[in-house]
Enzyme design. Sequence first.
Site, PDB file in Angstrom:
ATOM      1  N   GLU A   9       0.799  -1.230   0.000  1.00 53.21           N
ATOM      2  CA  GLU A   9       0.000   0.000   0.000  1.00 53.21           C
ATOM      3  C   GLU A   9       0.830   1.278   0.000  1.00 53.21           C
ATOM      4  OE1 GLU A   9      -2.855  -2.436   2.754  1.00 53.21           O
ATOM      5  OE2 GLU A   9      -0.744  -2.478   2.292  1.00 53.21           O
ATOM      6  N   ASP A  82      -2.080  -5.144   3.408  1.00 58.24           N
ATOM      7  CA  ASP A  82      -2.205  -5.456   4.839  1.00 58.24           C
ATOM      8  C   ASP A  82      -3.007  -6.736   5.085  1.00 58.24           C
ATOM      9  OD1 ASP A  82      -0.686  -3.322   5.558  1.00 58.24           O
ATOM     10  OD2 ASP A  82      -2.336  -2.040   6.171  1.00 58.24           O
ATOM     11  N   ASP A  84      -5.651  -7.965   6.497  1.00 56.81           N
ATOM     12  CA  ASP A  84      -6.994  -7.875   7.063  1.00 56.81           C
ATOM     13  C   ASP A  84      -7.995  -7.730   5.923  1.00 56.81           C
ATOM     14  OD1 ASP A  84      -6.606  -5.277   6.202  1.00 56.81           O
ATOM     15  OD2 ASP A  84      -6.548  -4.392   8.199  1.00 56.81           O
ATOM     16  N   GLU A  86      -9.659  -5.164   4.762  1.00 58.84           N
ATOM     17  CA  GLU A  86      -9.401  -4.017   3.872  1.00 58.84           C
ATOM     18  C   GLU A  86      -8.233  -4.320   2.945  1.00 58.84           C
ATOM     19  OE1 GLU A  86     -11.265  -0.646   2.791  1.00 58.84           O
ATOM     20  OE2 GLU A  86     -11.748  -1.723   4.633  1.00 58.84           O
ATOM     21  N   TYR A 300       1.632  -6.074  13.104  1.00 53.20           N
ATOM     22  CA  TYR A 300       0.458  -5.394  12.539  1.00 53.20           C
ATOM     23  C   TYR A 300      -0.412  -4.824  13.653  1.00 53.20           C
ATOM     24  CZ  TYR A 300      -3.280  -4.369   9.283  1.00 53.20           C
ATOM     25  OH  TYR A 300      -4.219  -3.722   8.522  1.00 53.20           O
ATOM     26  N   ARG A 302      -3.578  -3.638  13.692  1.00 49.84           N
ATOM     27  CA  ARG A 302      -5.037  -3.810  13.763  1.00 49.84           C
ATOM     28  C   ARG A 302      -5.321  -5.263  14.128  1.00 49.84           C
ATOM     29  NH1 ARG A 302      -4.475  -0.518   9.009  1.00 49.84           N
ATOM     30  NH2 ARG A 302      -5.023   1.629   9.529  1.00 49.84           N
ATOM     31  N   HIS A 346      -4.215 -12.500  13.755  1.00 46.10           N
ATOM     32  CA  HIS A 346      -2.873 -11.946  13.916  1.00 46.10           C
ATOM     33  C   HIS A 346      -2.423 -12.088  15.362  1.00 46.10           C
ATOM     34  CE1 HIS A 346      -4.066 -10.295  10.158  1.00 46.10           C
ATOM     35  NE2 HIS A 346      -4.913  -9.446  10.702  1.00 46.10           N
TER      36      HIS A 346
END
Length: 691
Positions: A9, A82, A84, A86, A300, A302, A346
């Site tokens: 990203e 990432d 997740d 999203e 990570y 989140r 995670h």
Amino acid sequence: MGQKLVIVESPAKAKTIKKYLGSNFIVEASMGHIRDLPKSQLGVDVENGYNPKYITIRGKGDLLDKLKKAAKKSERVYLATDPDREGEAISWHLAKALDIQSDTPCRIEFNEITKNAVKNAIKNPRKINEGLVDAQQARRILDRLVGYEISPILWKKVKWGLSAGRVQSVALKLICDREEEILNFVPKEFWTIESELKKKKDKQNFKVKLSGYMGKKIEIDNGEQCNRIISELEQNEFKVKLVKKGSKLKNPLPPFTTSTLQQDANRKLNFSTKKTMSLAQQLYEGVEIKGKGSVGLITYMRTDSVRISEEAQKNAADFILSSYGSEYLPKTPRIYKGKKSAQDAHEAIRPTYTELTPAELKESLAPDMLKLYTLIWNRFIASQMASCILDTTSVEIVNGDYLFKTSGSKVKFDGFMKVYEYTNEEEENSINIPELEEGEVLEKKKIDGIQHFTQPPSRFNEASLVKMLEENGIGRPSTYAPIITTILERKYVERDKKNLVPTELGKIVNTIMCEYFKGIVDVDFTAELENRLDNIEDGKEKWQKIVDDFYIPLKESIEIAEKEINKITIEDKVSDIACDKCGRMMVIKQGRFGEFLACPGYPECKNTKAIVEELNVSCPKCGGKVVVKRSKKGKKFFGCENYPNCDFVSWFEPTDKKCEKCGNLVVIKYSKAKGNYFVCSNPECKHEVEK
């Protein structure tokens, strides 16, 4: 071997990953999403299975062309967004745009950006997880339907430019409900009695609190009852009935999840949730470390899991053993259990390299980044350390039929508290108790009756709101910060010191949402919807069915609201500045780039003015005042109040200091490594000045 392309990203993440891969790898950044629903229309075909209409995000065309060219030249494309929902959706959109077949193992993910994690991910690519993508798509479509269907009602009935959000509306309701509780709260009087005592021939006093009468808990409702009890106590002696000594283990807290990190950073560092997540993102993606290049410093950020890998646990144990000694290691490694609802995809948030202590990174990290890293590092190391041992003393003292109690504790062995301290209410109220013997008569210094009133519940601050959202299953780790940011930016809520207080506008919007869109603001309904989104991810439900179940009642509510809601007028705040064209007192309005002054005589008088923010700095060219201005795109800059007669302008905030080398103006700049720093504005000098 042919060229291989890795897409992430952000440029920071690309830079960190690049150094772990060979020369035949190209690493590019998508700069977040490349496709999304259009802003100019609903973009969801509600008549045909809620099919979304995705378009290339404005301004991303050239970047997408660049990625397509790089993909064509590459024999293999890896999508490393990432780990997740999203991130999975971004990879899915990239795969569609780059014509990567759905059964191609192109997706790689890692929980930490380290050499081993990146190399292992490259060796084990997988197909894009359609369940994750569908869950993200369902959330996006649900949010779009709420925002684009309800917002026009608020424009027509309340004020143009307002908007409604699915999860944000629930958070706003929690804040408004709490405010209502506070306003309606009726204080109730009660009294407590404390006595200050001491051992005979001892100088140290200590306090005890009345807790019972004739074997029952005592409640004192008024001053008259309190005074009567005190007069009885004055006539009798205080005698030690029971002294109980023991020890208690105090265990460390688990490593951070997104929620607990946001709460702790807010309480201890006074960071907003938005700031915490921004700094954590940088720490995860990679920061320039002296002598090491770009390094990803944390896992990570989140996550709702408290699990950590065996390798990380072993590294922590080795560090604790060498730095603090064997007594600081627990007999068996600590395993923490998360909540049943935790995704556990995670690990918890922890440092990627235990040996990179905060002291080691002091020269490389900006002050705020260092503070957050220190918090994460300390909490993780403490979570793997031995328990703290407390020596405890609890005492019962009698006076006639009245019973007084007190308790205290002292640290016998600090354990994990050497690294990370926390206290509970019992410890905060703990006192130093002298050596007492049962049957001992104590000297009375004084007896006090203290009047109290029950207190209303506290207003939410960012930490307590995040805790409430998490406890109620509203939102997920990735959404807590955006929820709070959105309601603040929309002016539905404002900060009063650290507290979140609903504005008049927020109360009006909440009233409409509660009356006409009960389902959307219902806490249980929203939590259940989150569970159903998880079901999509697990392949247990189809996303179209969930959207349909949500949208059908929403459409009915919208039709009723459009018919029944009357126009609501919000009065503008009147300023103390008169309109220089017609003399009316100007009012404060909210514009695209913040507040501005406008004449209330519109449309007869269309006069507007910027609200000028003055710096306590003189213009270096004419001696006038330096003021804060905004460009057409809303970017802040600094200029002279006497423009156009004086053309002084600066993108950086000027100070009243002069450069000791060349005499030019000193300005404030910012970098990730240094934070805010003072530097000469002359590009040929660039001399840094001490704060």
